[in-house]
Motif scaffolding. Structure first.
Motif, PDB file in Angstrom:
ATOM      1  N   LEU A 259      10.941   6.341  -7.019  1.00 22.60           N
ATOM      2  CA  LEU A 259      11.751   6.166  -5.811  1.00 22.60           C
ATOM      3  C   LEU A 259      11.933   4.697  -5.424  1.00 22.60           C
ATOM      4  N   GLU A 260      11.382   3.840  -6.263  1.00 20.21           N
ATOM      5  CA  GLU A 260      11.668   2.395  -6.169  1.00 20.21           C
ATOM      6  C   GLU A 260      11.538   1.828  -4.761  1.00 20.21           C
ATOM      7  N   GLY A 261      10.543   2.310  -4.040  1.00 24.82           N
ATOM      8  CA  GLY A 261      10.262   1.728  -2.729  1.00 24.82           C
ATOM      9  C   GLY A 261      11.236   2.113  -1.618  1.00 24.82           C
ATOM     10  N   ARG A 262      12.081   3.133  -1.879  1.00 23.50           N
ATOM     11  CA  ARG A 262      12.974   3.682  -0.838  1.00 23.50           C
ATOM     12  C   ARG A 262      13.719   2.610  -0.045  1.00 23.50           C
ATOM     13  N   GLY A 263      14.307   1.663  -0.761  1.00 15.47           N
ATOM     14  CA  GLY A 263      15.049   0.588  -0.097  1.00 15.47           C
ATOM     15  C   GLY A 263      16.280   1.129   0.621  1.00 15.47           C
TER      16      GLY A 263
ATOM     17  N   HIS B 185      11.618   2.138   3.116  1.00 15.10           N
ATOM     18  CA  HIS B 185      10.610   1.086   3.026  1.00 15.10           C
ATOM     19  C   HIS B 185      11.287  -0.145   2.424  1.00 15.10           C
ATOM     20  N   LEU B 186      10.549  -1.004   1.758  1.00 16.68           N
ATOM     21  CA  LEU B 186      11.086  -2.328   1.426  1.00 16.68           C
ATOM     22  C   LEU B 186      11.771  -2.411   0.061  1.00 16.68           C
ATOM     23  N   GLY B 187      11.789  -1.307  -0.692  1.00 14.61           N
ATOM     24  CA  GLY B 187      12.502  -1.306  -1.967  1.00 14.61           C
ATOM     25  C   GLY B 187      11.728  -1.975  -3.086  1.00 14.61           C
ATOM     26  N   ILE B 188      12.474  -2.648  -3.936  1.00 14.54           N
ATOM     27  CA  ILE B 188      11.905  -3.219  -5.156  1.00 14.54           C
ATOM     28  C   ILE B 188      12.335  -4.675  -5.228  1.00 14.54           C
TER      29      ILE B 188
ATOM     30  N   ILE C 286       7.172  -2.840  -6.935  1.00 12.95           N
ATOM     31  CA  ILE C 286       7.701  -1.692  -6.189  1.00 12.95           C
ATOM     32  C   ILE C 286       6.897  -1.516  -4.911  1.00 12.95           C
ATOM     33  N   TYR C 287       7.605  -1.566  -3.795  1.00 17.59           N
ATOM     34  CA  TYR C 287       6.968  -1.384  -2.483  1.00 17.59           C
ATOM     35  C   TYR C 287       6.964   0.111  -2.169  1.00 17.59           C
ATOM     36  N   ASN C 288       5.933   0.807  -2.651  1.00 17.25           N
ATOM     37  CA  ASN C 288       5.937   2.273  -2.599  1.00 17.25           C
ATOM     38  C   ASN C 288       5.883   2.834  -1.188  1.00 17.25           C
ATOM     39  N   GLY C 289       5.257   2.117  -0.271  1.00 20.93           N
ATOM     40  CA  GLY C 289       5.210   2.592   1.118  1.00 20.93           C
ATOM     41  C   GLY C 289       4.599   3.972   1.257  1.00 20.93           C
ATOM     42  N   ALA C 290       3.408   4.176   0.677  1.00 22.17           N
ATOM     43  CA  ALA C 290       2.753   5.486   0.777  1.00 22.17           C
ATOM     44  C   ALA C 290       2.334   5.741   2.226  1.00 22.17           C
ATOM     45  N   VAL C 291       1.557   4.813   2.786  1.00 26.31           N
ATOM     46  CA  VAL C 291       1.168   4.986   4.191  1.00 26.31           C
ATOM     47  C   VAL C 291       2.379   4.724   5.090  1.00 26.31           C
TER      48      VAL C 291
ATOM     49  N   TYR D 133      -0.554  -3.679   3.823  1.00 23.84           N
ATOM     50  CA  TYR D 133       0.606  -3.550   4.706  1.00 23.84           C
ATOM     51  C   TYR D 133       1.788  -4.345   4.144  1.00 23.84           C
ATOM     52  N   HIS D 134       2.908  -3.659   3.909  1.00 23.55           N
ATOM     53  CA  HIS D 134       4.114  -4.290   3.352  1.00 23.55           C
ATOM     54  C   HIS D 134       3.833  -4.998   2.022  1.00 23.55           C
ATOM     55  N   GLN D 135       2.937  -4.404   1.221  1.00 21.98           N
ATOM     56  CA  GLN D 135       2.641  -4.916  -0.116  1.00 21.98           C
ATOM     57  C   GLN D 135       2.891  -3.802  -1.134  1.00 21.98           C
ATOM     58  N   PRO D 136       3.128  -4.193  -2.413  1.00 24.89           N
ATOM     59  CA  PRO D 136       3.299  -3.152  -3.438  1.00 24.89           C
ATOM     60  C   PRO D 136       2.058  -2.254  -3.578  1.00 24.89           C
ATOM     61  N   SER D 137       0.917  -2.700  -3.079  1.00 20.25           N
ATOM     62  CA  SER D 137      -0.307  -1.899  -3.222  1.00 20.25           C
ATOM     63  C   SER D 137      -0.422  -0.784  -2.169  1.00 20.25           C
TER      64      SER D 137
END
Ligand code: ZN
Length: 559
Positions: A61-65, A335-338, A347-352, A506-510
C-alpha cells in the motif's frame, strides 16, 4: 459485564478539570445500553482490528499517500468493507467515495519579498527566503503581486466571548497585516482559557480571520517562546509543496512568517519599538497601527491539482423523528506515502498512524451493522484523507457533510491508538467542553477507565486532529485514545512506550505492523466509543458546547 446497566452518577461528581463548568444544575446521568447494543458491542474483536492494520500498513500500500495509488487502494479496501457490512453509501452520487479536490502549492525561487519604508526613510529590505521569511500564495494562482501598506494588528484576534477585538472595526481591506502568534497571556481561566491554547492562538485562525476581513496578506512574527517552537520548525514546514483544499472562500495572496529580527528592523525603520508594540497588544485598548512601510511581493508558485477521496457510509437511524440526525465516527486513512529517492526502507507504512484508527472504525461499522436494533439517529462512518497534509479531508467533510452539521450530534475520532495491551485510562480531551461530558465520565467509570487529562493544554493538540475540522463547523467532537497506564505495568512504562514511539517511529518508515502487537486496547477503545456513540445517537436532545466555549457560536450558527 455491562449489559443493560443503569448507573446513576451526579453530573457534578467526578473531577472535571479546573474551571470548566460541567453542569449548572444537578442532573441525573445514566448510561444504559439496550440489550441489542450490548450484544453488538460484545462482538467487537481486537483480532479483526489486527487484520485491518496488517493489510492497510502492508508495503504493497506504499504508505497510503494522498492522491497516490496506495492511498486509493486503502480507500477502496475500506469502501469494500462498508459494502460487505451492508452499510449505505454516503459519498458522491450513491457511492462510498466523496471526492476531495486538492491543490499542491510550491513557492518558487523567483518569488520576491521586500519591505519598503516610506519615501525618504531607510532602504528597502529584500528578504532571504527560508532564512528570513517563508510565504505561500493561497490564491492557487501561478503569480500574484502585492504592493500594500502594512498594518500592525497585535494578536489579530476578534473574540466577542472574551470581549477582545484587535481590529476595532478598522478597514483592513487590501492591507497586509503584521501580527503576533499565540494569544494574550493569562492565568485567568475565564480569559482565553488561561494557559490552555484556544483556537484564536493558532496561526491558521489568524490567516483565516485576516482573509475574512479582506486583507491581502499576513506577516506573522515568529518569537520562539510565543510560537512554542523554533524557526527551524516554521522553515521546515513551510518549504517544498504544501497542500490545500481547492479554494472555496476568501484567502491571502501572501501567508507568511518572518524572523523576529526582521520584525524588529521593520518596526524600527517605521520609527517604532517592537517590544513596546508587543506590550501594547496585551491590552484591550490596543488599536491597529499603520506602519507606513509597504510589503512589495511578487509571488511565483507551482500549482498542482490532484484529488483524493473520503470514504463515507451510513447506517440509517430507526427513529422517525431522529433519523435525519446523526452521530459520526472518523479516522484518517492517509499517511505519508513513499519516498523513492530515499535509500533503504522508504515506505511510510503508518501502522499505528493511522491504520489502527481505521481498523477501529471498520470494526465499529461492522458491530453496528450486526446489531438487532438500531439507535434512533443515523450513524455515519467516515475514513478521511489528507490528514497528514493538514486535516484537509476532514475539513472538506466538515464543509460538505452528508447530514447538515447542525443535525450531527457528535463526532468521535480515532487517531493512532497504540496496540500496547489493556488500557486502564482513556483520553478524551475536548469532551469536557461539550454538554455530553457527564455521560462520558459515567461511561468511563462503567468501563473502569480513568480519564487522563491533557498533559499540555498550552500545546493546542485539540486543534491538530481531524475532530477539530468537525468541531469548527459546530459539531461537538473529540478523539478517543488510551492513556498511559496499562494493565500489568506502571505509568512509567506507558510513558516510556509513548516516548519511544514519538522519538523512533512517529512519521518514520519504522511505524510498521508486527505480529506481536497486542490489539486488546484498540478493541477496548472501540467498545468504549461504540457505547458512547450509541448513547449519543439515542439522546432526545442534541449535544452542544458548554456555554461560553469558543465553538458555541459555530454550533448555534449551524442550527
Ligand atoms: Zn500522522
Amino acid at each position: 459485564m455491562i449489559a443493560a446497566v443503569s448507573l446513576l452518577v451526579w453530573a457534578e461528581g467526578g473531577a472535571p478539570p479546573a474551571a470548566i463548568p460541567v453542569a449548572t444544575k444537578r442532573e441525573a446521568v445514566s448510561v444504559r445500553l439496550p440489550g441489542a447494543a450490548f450484544a453488538a458491542m460484545e462482538t467487537i474483536n481486537p483480532e479483526h482490528i489486527r487484520w485491518h492494520v496488517r493489510f492497510l500498513s502492508h508495503d504493497l500500500l506504499e504508505g497510503r499517500g494522498t492522491g497516490q495509488r496506495g492511498g486509493d487502494i486503502a480507500a477502496e479496501y475500506i469502501a469494500t468493507q462498508f459494502a460487505e457490512y451492508g452499510l449505505k453509501p454516503a459519498g458522491d452520487n450513491g457511492s462510498y467515495l466523496q471526492k476531495v479536490p486538492l491543490v499542491g502549492i510550491t513557492t518558487l525561487p523567483e518569488t520576491k519579498f521586500s519591505l519598503v519604508p516610506k519615501q525618504g526613510q531607510s532602504a528597502a529590505m529584500n528578504l532571504k527566503p527560508l532564512d528570513e521569511y517563508v510565504a505561500y500564495d493561497q490564491t492557487q494562482q501561478t503569480q500574484s503581486d502585492v504592493d500594500a501598506e502594512i498594518v500592525y494588528v497585535g494578536y489579530g484576534i476578534e473574540a466577542p466571548e472574551y470581549n477582545w477585538d484587535d481590529y476595532k472595526g478598522v478597514d483592513v481591506r487590501g492591507k497586509v497585516l503584521l501580527m503576533l502568534v499565540n494569544e494574550p497571556p493569562s492565568d485567568d481561566p475565564k480569559f482565553f482559557k488561561g494557559k490552555t491554547l484556544t483556537y484564536y492562538g493558532r496561526w491558521t485562525y489568524k490567516y483565516e480571520e485576516a482573509a475574512r476581513k479582506g486583507a491581502v496578506g499576513v506577516i506573522l512574527i515568529h518569537r520562539e517562546d510565543m510560537a512554542s517552537y523554533p524557526w527551524e520548525v516554521v522553515r521546515n514546514s513551510n518549504s517544498g509543496e504544501k497542500s490545500y483544499l481547492k479554494v472555496e472562500g476568501p484567502v491571502l495572496k501572501v501567508a507568511s512568517w518572518v524572523q523576529l529580527d526582521v520584525a524588529r528592523k521593520l518596526t524600527a525603520d517605521s520609527g517604532m519599538d517592537l517590544e513596546k508594540m508587543m506590550a501594547d497588544a496585551r491590552t484591550r485598548e490596543f488599536h491597529p497601527v499603520n506602519l507606513g512601510t509597504k510589503l512589495k511581493a511578487h509571488m511565483v508558485s507551482n500549482v498542482r491539482h490532484f484529488e483524493s477521496n473520503n470514504v463515507l457510509a451510513m447506517l440509517p437511524g430507526s427513529d422517525r423523528n431522529l433519523k435525519d440526525e446523526a452521530v459520526i465516527y472518523t479516522a484518517h486513512y492517509d499517511h505519508l506515502g513513499i519516498r523513492p529517492d530515499m535509500p533503504g526502507d522508504n515506505i511510510y507504512n503508518g501502522a499505528v498512524d493511522n491504520a489502527t484508527g481505521c481498523g477501529i472504525l471498520l470494526e465499529l461499522a461492522r458491530a453496528f451493522s450486526v446489531a438487532k436494533d438500531r439507535p434512533g439517529r443515523s450513524i455515519i462512518f467516515a475514513a478521511v484523507t489528507a490528514e497528514e497534509q493538514g486535516l484537509l479531508g476532514s475539513e472538506y467533510l466538515g464543509k460538505h457533510p452528508p447530514v447538515p452539521a447542525g443535525k450531527i450530534a457528535l463526532d468521535l475520532n480515532y487517531d493512532a491508538v497504540p496496540p500496547a495491551g489493556a488500557p486502564e485510562e482513556v483520553e478524551v480531551s475536548g469532551a469536557e467542553r461539550t454538554t455530553f461530558y457527564p455521560w462520558v465520565q459515567a461511561m468511563a467509570k462503567e468501563f473502569r477507565l480513568a480519564i487522563r487529562p491533557d498533559a499540555r493544554p498550552e500545546a493546542g493538540h485539540y486543534y491538530r486532529s481531524d475532530h477539530f475540522s468537525l468541531a469548527r463547523v459546530g459539531i461537538p467532537a473529540f478523539s478517543i485514545n488510551e492513556g498511559m497506564k496499562f494493565k500489568g505495568h506502571d505509568e512509567a512504562w506507558g510513558l516510556a512506550q509513548d516516548k519511544e514511539y514519538t522519538e523512533k517511529h512517529y512519521h518514520q518508515p519504522s511505524d510498521e505492523y508486527h505480529p506481536e502487537m497486542d490489539f486488546v486496547g484498540d478493541g477496548a477503545m472501540a467498545r468504549f466509543g461504540f457505547a458512547l456513540g450509541w448513547e449519543a445517537a439515542s439522546f432526545t436532545r442534541l449535544i452542544g458546547w458548554q456555554k461560553g466555549d469558543e465553538l458555541e457560536a459555530a454550533r448555534i450558527k449551524s442550527q
